[in-house]
Design a protein around this motif. Structure first.
Motif, mmCIF file in Angstrom:
data_model
loop_
_atom_site.group_PDB
_atom_site.id
_atom_site.type_symbol
_atom_site.label_atom_id
_atom_site.label_comp_id
_atom_site.label_asym_id
_atom_site.label_seq_id
_atom_site.Cartn_x
_atom_site.Cartn_y
_atom_site.Cartn_z
ATOM 1 N N GLY A 1 -6.915 -15.563 0.968
ATOM 2 C CA GLY A 1 -6.125 -14.859 1.963
ATOM 3 C C GLY A 1 -6.741 -13.636 2.564
ATOM 4 O O GLY A 1 -6.041 -12.770 3.049
ATOM 5 N N LYS B 1 -3.389 -17.897 2.033
ATOM 6 C CA LYS B 1 -3.541 -17.008 0.884
ATOM 7 C C LYS B 1 -3.876 -17.778 -0.385
ATOM 8 O O LYS B 1 -4.830 -17.452 -1.086
ATOM 9 C CB LYS B 1 -2.258 -16.197 0.686
ATOM 10 C CG LYS B 1 -2.289 -15.254 -0.504
ATOM 11 C CD LYS B 1 -1.008 -14.435 -0.580
ATOM 12 C CE LYS B 1 -1.033 -13.491 -1.780
ATOM 13 N NZ LYS B 1 0.197 -12.669 -1.851
ATOM 14 N N ASP C 1 -4.133 -9.420 -1.164
ATOM 15 C CA ASP C 1 -3.364 -8.940 -0.035
ATOM 16 C C ASP C 1 -4.306 -8.419 1.022
ATOM 17 O O ASP C 1 -5.414 -7.976 0.714
ATOM 18 C CB ASP C 1 -2.410 -7.825 -0.486
ATOM 19 C CG ASP C 1 -1.049 -8.005 0.124
ATOM 20 O OD1 ASP C 1 -0.939 -7.802 1.330
ATOM 21 O OD2 ASP C 1 -0.116 -8.358 -0.621
#
Length: 742
Positions: A391, A398, A368
């Motif tokens: 990502g 991602k 993330d």
């Protein structure tokens, strides 16, 4: 050199016929220089001018003047619009083409020139240059002049200047522009030896120097120096025709919500040792979606998040949440593709080796891209191997477990989301991820799959970003069709990707207030991601906005429904049929038109057809059209009736409703309608004064009454009904009254 502008324009007039000479001109030919800008998407016209022009009812078609005007559209052209940074590659062609331009219907378009006039000194000195400037209402001096620090403002119209920020004199060498009768200067500088006009307007023409347009300000982003609405209305004339409107449905502001999958598999912190902490998507379901069955929401999935071979063992729980959500009637299935694209242009001419080299060359990998604190919280997550992820900073997407495939990323992802939803559903909405700048083939693939698209654009209007220049237009036109933009910014924009104050999303309320009054500029869009369920402050902000949506006077719809309205806005034709009468056609799912400055006018229902009703908001009059009438006719009469309409006998006319009306008919004193809404169906109607109405709502068979009551309208003819609408299913209602056959 490509064909000259004048040659292209003349050829276009010979090649195409006028579509309808009575059609209201609402197309603006937006000219940009492809040698100065890589794309019209980054042009100042698209970034700043298109939004206010959209609000005034205009659609823009872009043309790169480096290639001439090309083929003229077969529609009436309201104006040409340019915002150049300097002379164009073929200034002589530009001057000759625009000086004598007519559209295919024979109209002479208005001429709006922002920034540089696009001509060099040699062209200015020619007859074509003089004719070009003459159409603009100005003349140019033979020599350039110096604007120094001693220059002063000789004349300024404060009604136009000082909109967001004050005007500052820009020093330097400039072409001397002077207004020519009947044009008027609204801002004149005295340099000490000469005067120069920076803002010149006449009916059908506008010249505005770049110094009176938009100024970048680090404190609040771009700011308008002049009032863009006033500039365009003075040059184009106030809209004395029905303006297509995508902010309003059934007399109320449109509400829709979108959820993006960012953070779908993030875990919340455990409350105590040994607890199994929930995923963000699970809290999203339990706290932000399931408790609000009366508020529709479009939930976009990333398919790789739900694939255990890619996202690890967490994917099974993520898929279970998706399945539960898609089974709820207020949830519209949506997708953002398979691998979470961050940089769409990278894949326009995809090469797997180039992507591999980019990742091996230093593009970081992470599950993330948000806050470090969220990375710490998710240390216990079961995540996929680093080789499957791209990502982070520099990565174009991602998940990189397989080579990019356009079908998998678009039509395949649409089919995969549809397969999760129970029953036979409409094709899911496609939400553009990442930079939301899809290439034409991607947009075409989504359209071919039967899905509406939405993403990019947006904007906000807050105390720290107070200018209209922060609001984006309705969409972006490509060769493959229209990319529909988000109406407003979401949580990621307010919180800078959850890297700053996560309570900042509360400021959406400021945007909602400022885009509602003094003029309704945007619908109410609530856009947030699964990640916001992780953080208490951002989750609380979302809940506050959901609570406000429940109490606000809105018409809740799905995001796809809004997207279809924007597509209808782009296509609609407005045909003038006589004094104060217009026919609306080819509008798709656009169901509202608006008249501005209409306090002295009302809808004449006896001479209109296909009109459900009308409502005043401020000085504007919003007219609700019947969806089952392909070519409604709207006729006004001079009347300041409070409701904005003059009813036809005792037939109930819509004032407003927290539902969409899908069908309507009147026969033998019975008005039959089909409504679709979410939650309480609060409605208000206008009929005959002090008149009795039997009101019924039918069961799903359309025949058996499920709700019945008798109401009497007040002295003005108004009466209100709250229908207990069953979820999102279409519901039949009917009004019966003693109407003497009318």
């Amino acid at each position: 050199m490509s064909c000259a502008v004048v040659a292209c324009a003349a050829g276009a007039r010979d090649a195409r016929a006028c579509r309808d000479a009575l059609e209201v001109p609402r197309t603006i030919l937006a000219l940009y220089d492809g040698t100065q800008l890589a794309s019209s998407r980054i042009s100042p016209i698209h970034r700043y001018a298109e939004m206010p022009l959209n609000d005034l009812g205009y659609r823009l078609v872009y043309q790169d003047v480096a290639h001439g005007l090309g083929t003229m559209p077969d529609v009436p052209i309201a104006a040409t619009l340019s915002w150049f940074e300097g002379p164009v590659p073929d200034p002589a062609g530009l001057a000759a083409g625009l000086a004598d331009l007519r559209d295919t219907c024979g109209h002479v378009p208005a001429m709006l020139t922002l920034g540089d006039i696009g001509l060099d000194d040699a062209t200015i000195a020619t007859a074509a240059g003089a004719a070009y400037l003459g159409r603009l209402g100005v003349v140019a001096g033979s020599d350039q002049i110096s604007v120094g620090t001693s220059a002063i403002v000789q004349k300024v119209d404060d009604r136009l200047i000082g909109y967001d920020t004050m005007f500052d004199i820009r020093t330097g060498i400039q072409t001397r522009i002077m207004a020519r009768d009947p044009a008027a200067s609204y801002l004149t500088l005295d340099t000490g030896s000469d005067t120069i006009d920076l803002l010149v307007i006449s009916p059908g023409a506008l010249y505005a120097d770049s110094s009176v347009l938009v100024r970048e300000d680090p404190r609040g982003g771009p700011l308008w120096v002049s009032d863009p609405f006033a500039l365009f209305e003075l040059a184009l004339g106030s809209s004395q025709w029905p303006v297509p409107d995508v902010t309003t449905l059934s007399g109320r502001r449109i509400y829709f919500a979108t959820v993006d999958s960012d953070g779908w598999l993030l875990r919340l912190p455990a409350r105590q040792f040994g607890d199994q902490p929930p995923f963000a998507s699970e809290v999203l379901d339990s706290d932000l979606i399931s408790p609000f069955p009366d508020l529709p929401v479009s939930v976009a999935l990333i398919q790789s998040d739900l694939d255990a071979n890619v996202a690890g063992i967490a994917a099974d729980r993520g898929r279970a949440v998706a399945s539960h959500l898609f089974g709820q009637p207020q949830v519209q299935p949506a997708t953002s593709g398979a691998s979470m694209i961050y940089n769409w242009s990278f894949f326009a001419d995809y090469n797997a080796q180039s992507e591999q080299a980019l990742l091996l060359g230093g593009a970081t990998t992470s599950v993330d891209s948000g806050m470090l604190v969220n990375a710490i919280r998710s240390l216990g997550d079961q995540v996929s191997p680093r080789s499957l992820l791209g990502g982070g900073v520099g990565g174009p997407r991602k998940y990189v477990n397989t080579a990019f495939d356009l079908w998998t990323e678009t039509a395949g992802a649409i089919a995969a989301s549809a397969a999760i939803a129970p029953g036979d559903t409409a094709p899911p909405l496609y939400r553009w991820s990442g930079d939301a700048m899809p290439f034409a083939a991607a947009l075409s693939s989504v359209s071919a799959a039967g899905s509406e698209n939405l993403g990019g654009g947006g904007g906000r209007l807050t105390m720290v970003r107070p200018s209209l220049a922060n609001l984006m237009p309705l969409g972006f036109r490509t060769d493959a069709g229209l990319q529909v933009y988000d109406a407003l910014d979401g949580d990621a924009d307010y919180t800078q990707g959850w890297t700053s104050n996560t309570a900042a999303f509360y400021a959406l309320q400021q945007t909602l207030d400022r885009t509602e009054a003094p003029r309704r500029l945007k619908p109410f869009q609530l856009s947030f991601a699964a990640r916001s369920a992780v953080d208490f402050a951002s989750r609380s902000a979302v809940r506050a906005h959901l609570a406000y949506a429940r109490s606000a006077e809105v018409t809740p719809v799905t995001a796809a429904r809004y997207a279809r309205a924007v597509i209808g806005y782009d296509a609609v034709q407005i045909i003038a049929e006589g004094p104060l009468t217009w026919r609306i056609q080819d509008r798709g799912d656009l169901q509202t038109v608006r008249f501005d400055d209409a306090v002295a006018w009302s809808v004449d229902l006896s001479r209109s057809n296909g009109v459900l009703g009308a409502r005043r908001t401020g000085t504007s009059l919003y007219v609700a059209l019947a969806p089952d009438n392909a070519q409604p006719r709207v006729t006004l009469l001079q009347s300041n009736a409070a409701a904005g309409l003059v009813p036809q006998g005792s037939t109930p006319a819509l004032v407003h409703a927290r539902a969409e009306i899908l069908q309507s008919a009147r026969d033998n004193c019975i008005s039959r309608m089909v409504l679709r809404g979410f939650g309480p169906g609060n409605t208000e109607w206008l009929g005959a004064p002090d008149h009795a109405y039997d009101v019924e709502m039918m069961e799903s068979d359309g025949l058996t009454p499920a709700f019945w009551q008798t109401l009497t309208s007040d002295a003005e003819g108004r009466f209100s009904v709250e229908f207990p609408l069953p979820g999102s299913a279409p519901t039949a209602i009917r009004f019966t009254d003693a109407c003497n056959g009318s």
